[in-house]
Structures are given as C-alpha cells and as structure tokens.
Design an enzyme around this catalytic site. Sequence first.
Site: not given
Length: 321
Positions: A136, A139-140
């Site tokens: 992701c 997200c990261d």
Amino acid sequence: MENKVYKSVVIGTGPAGYTAAIYLARANMNPLVIEGPQPGGQLTTTTEVENFPGFPEGIQGPELMDNMRKQAERFGTEFKTGWVNSVDVSSRPFKLQVEGVGEIVTETLIVATGASAKYLNIPGEQENLGKGVSACATCDGFFFRGKKIIVVGGGDSAMEEANFLTRFASELTLVHRRDELRASKIMQDRAKNNEKIKWGLNRTPIEVISTGMGVTGLKVKNNETGEEEVLETDGLFVAIGHKPNTDFLKGHIDLDEQGYVIVKPGSTETSVPGVFAAGDVHDTKYRQAITAAGSGCQAALDCEKFLEGHITQDWSQSLNK
Ligand code: NAP
C-alpha cells in the site's frame, strides 16, 4: 442451530464492518458481526497509520482496529468467530452457514469482507511486511522519503503507485515480469514520462533480501538472459492486484468479472434487496481505511432504511435471547 433471527448481520471486521456495526448498534439494531480467524482486516498488517483523521500523532493499525471493535461492542454489538461457508439469500430472512457456529438467520446482511492484496509469495516477502515490504503506497510511501524504492507489477496499480512514490523516493525502479505492460495507455504514458522512474522489465522477482533490520535488495531473474541479479532497494511495494473476498457469494449476488460486489451507483445496495456491501469488497478505486469506514456508515444507514419498510419478524419475540 440458533433460532434467533437477527435484524442485521455484518460479515467482516475491517473499518467498513466495524463502522457499520457502530451505526447499527447505536440505532438499536442489535447487530451480529461475524469475524474471521484474523480479525481487523488489512490494517492489522500495517504498522503506523498516519492518514486516519483524529489521530494527529498517528496510530498503529492494530490499535486503530481494536478501538473500532471496542466502540462497536460498547453499544451492544455481538461478535461470533468463524468462516462464512455459504449464504442463502434467495428469500428473507437470509441464512448463513458459519463454520464452528452453525446457521445464522438474519433479516439483512452487510458484506464487508474486504479485499486482500496479492503477494508474490517469494522468500523474504512475508517476513518483511511492515519492515520494508508493503502492498500500500498511500499507507507506507511516506516512510521511504529519500530512499530507494522498487515497485513490482505491470498494471494500472503499479503505474499509479510508482508515480505516487516518486514524491518520496530518491530512486525508483519499476520491476515487471514481461517487457509489455498490462496498464492502460494513459497510465503507462504517465509513468513513462516520469523521469524518476527507471524500468526493470522482463524481470521476475525471486527473493527479498534483508538484513533482518530492513530490506536491502530484490533478487530477480532476467527473463532474457536467464541470469539472476540483485537490485538494491530500501523498500519493496508489491502492486500486482487485489482479490476481493467474495468466493462464498458467487452465484448468490451479482459480482463483476474480478469478483467485486456490484452496488447500485451512489448506494451500498447489491442485486439482492436487503444485502448491502461496504468497503473494499466493492471499492476498486479508493481502498482507504477512511473510505471503507464511510462506506460502512452508508451501508448501516441503507440497512436501517430498508428495514423500516420490510419488517417480517415479530422482533419482541425473536430478539429475546
Ligand atoms: P492487474 O491489472 O491485474 O495487474 C496486475 C499486474 O501484476 C500485471 O501486470 C501482472 O503481470 C502482475 N503480476 C500478477 N501476479 C504476479 C506475480 N505473481 N509476479 C509478478 N507479477 C505479477 O491489477 P491492478 O493493476 O491492481 O489493476 C486491477 C484493476 O483496477 C484494473 O482493472 C485496473 O485498470 C484498475 N485500476 C485502475 C486504476 C486507475 O484507473 N486509476 C488504478 C489502479 C487499478 P502480467 O501483466 O504479466 O500478468
């Protein structure tokens, strides 16, 4: 076998399922949430979540999910653990066969079983999830500021994630197993015009190399020469697609060709009245915790509205435990 008929059952315990349960429970719908063996969904495999509003310092994924569960419990949500093996939604009330639990009968159903990122299944990959391997970018990506990144995949997701990640990466290589990309032309062009993206085409990933403290490289096989090489990297983003968790729904409600639940535009209604879908199980576009939570809220409200006009049970009896 239970003789209780629930007003509403939610399958799935990601942000969509928990949010639906919070709304249903606060509306006195006494929902039952069926959680799988690994409750909490995809967020339990991430570490820090920095983009969920309300947590200015960020929050660990598992903690966020635990909080949502407690919030749903606080208003009277019931939980049962087990795989839903099959559903009968041909007439109401609906019947679910749940492994280890038995038959569950419900007037309405919210499907919030999510989608699972596909992984490469190569050595070093699962061990380094959250420690350099991610599925992701949204997200990261932020954790790889000024670092080397490899994105694997040749579809629209890989192009999109690679473009997004060039905001953070000092160097980004897109690795794909063929020399032809599957992505749409517009997404390919966007990636090809991005000077920060280097191309590692015709290369099949075979191993994630790490020190135990973090990822240092990706071993790939060059499909032209047959030779193996290690591409240095600090982070590996796997972007080879998602699989919606809908196998148990095949033939019961309308799914698209990839298995995502089809909902009526602007609502969470599925092809079966009384069955609603929330979160990644129908969302091929946004796939965020916050959009899943929003969709769980919508499903609960759609469900309440539906029940107002379709009560078939004497609730005073059926809700007595
Ligand atoms: P996808 O189109 O199925 O592409 C997956 C890619 O991963 C393919 O290039 C595939 O290689 C590769 N792959 C699969 N398994 C692999 C493995 N084990 N090892 C190495 N490579 C592997 O998936 P997606 O990119 O997630 O897209 C899914 C759908 O969402 C598509 O319809 C797409 O158009 C849509 N989408 C749209 C947007 C947008 O429009 N903004 C953004 C994201 C996704 P091969 O090509 O060799 O099979």
